[in-house]
Design an enzyme around this catalytic site. Structure first.
Site, PDB file in Angstrom:
ATOM      1  N   ILE A  77       0.845  -1.193   0.000  1.00  0.00           N
ATOM      2  CA  ILE A  77       0.000   0.000   0.000  1.00  0.00           C
ATOM      3  C   ILE A  77       0.885   1.249   0.000  1.00  0.00           C
ATOM      4  CG2 ILE A  77      -1.823   1.275   1.159  1.00  0.00           C
ATOM      5  CD1 ILE A  77      -2.664  -1.470   0.083  1.00  0.00           C
ATOM      6  N   LYS A  78       0.610   2.120  -0.965  1.00  0.00           N
ATOM      7  CA  LYS A  78       1.393   3.343  -1.116  1.00  0.00           C
ATOM      8  C   LYS A  78       0.595   4.514  -0.558  1.00  0.00           C
ATOM      9  CE  LYS A  78       4.374   5.188  -4.813  1.00  0.00           C
ATOM     10  NZ  LYS A  78       4.561   5.165  -6.275  1.00  0.00           N
ATOM     11  N   VAL A  79       1.214   5.276   0.338  1.00  0.00           N
ATOM     12  CA  VAL A  79       0.539   6.419   0.961  1.00  0.00           C
ATOM     13  C   VAL A  79       1.422   7.653   0.849  1.00  0.00           C
ATOM     14  CG1 VAL A  79      -0.693   4.926   2.598  1.00  0.00           C
ATOM     15  CG2 VAL A  79       1.487   5.972   3.266  1.00  0.00           C
TER      16      VAL A  79
END
Length: 217
Positions: A82-84
């Site tokens: 997951i990229k934040v």
């Protein structure tokens, strides 16, 4: 140093995966838009091609919605990362997800202080953007050196993922500094194979071999 490719185009990913040298894939909303394909569909297809981490980015800006989006994305495949964004809400999301054992890539990092915060939030990867840093009058590799020093000082497990790579010199410099990962467009990775003397050497060998009139097969 691990090699990730920064694209949402399937064929270049297949070609690079076939070399055995590809360790993962990074995507972002801009790359998804460029592909013209459905986000979930293309992410699922990429996850089936590579065994390593595939970064899929949330598009919400608040923590609660980021968590909801992350819940959907991490169900796509076990290798989804997951990229934040590197914001307060992004790091809150990073802390929550990493505490649950989910891989998290914190993106849009432009300072060593930001990288320090991401490591404390438990990020799997921090993505400093060296090309964009260079574009704004700074030396992107100075940023990588600073992050490497800080992470080594405190034995942070967060991996430095050099992003916004524009050319092969960025790759070389990142490797010399000791970055853990670099992600680059397919063209930059293919350029790593090239050297004029290699081409000339092959040309000479083939010409001499032809003169022998022999065949291995």
């Amino acid at each position: 140093m691990k090699f990730f490719v920064d694209t949402a185009e399937i064929e270049p990913i297949r070609e690079l995966a076939a070399t055995g040298l590809l360790d993962g894939v990074t995507t972002n909303p801009s790359l998804i838009a460029k592909s013209g394909r459905d986000f979930m569909e293309v992410t699922r297809e990429i996850c089936g091609i590579v065994d390593g981490p595939v970064s899929a980015e949330v598009v919400a800006l608040d923590h609660a919605t980021m968590m909801k989006e992350a819940e959907v994305l991490r169900k796509i495949a076990d290798n989804v990362c997951i990229k934040v964004p590197l914001t307060v809400d992004g790091l809150k999301t990073c802390k929550a997800l990493s505490s649950e054992g989910t891989m998290v890539n914190v993106t849009l990092c432009f300072s060593a202080n930001q990288a320090l915060l991401a490591a404390k939030a438990g990020a799997t990867f921090i993505s400093p953007f060296v090309g964009r840093h260079d574009d704004n009058g700074f030396d992107g590799m100075d940023l990588i050196e600073d992050i490497r020093l800080i992470y080594d000082n405190y034995n942070f497990a967060t991996e430095i993922l050099v992003a916004s790579v524009r050319h092969t010199t960025h790759v070389l410099q990142a490797a010399k500094i000791g970055a853990d990962v670099m992600t680059a467009p397919p063209k930059v990775i293919h350029d790593l194979f090239k050297h004029v003397l290699t081409d000339k050497g092959i040309e000479g060998f083939m010409a001499d071999w032809a003169k022998t009139g022999q065949s291995i097969l």
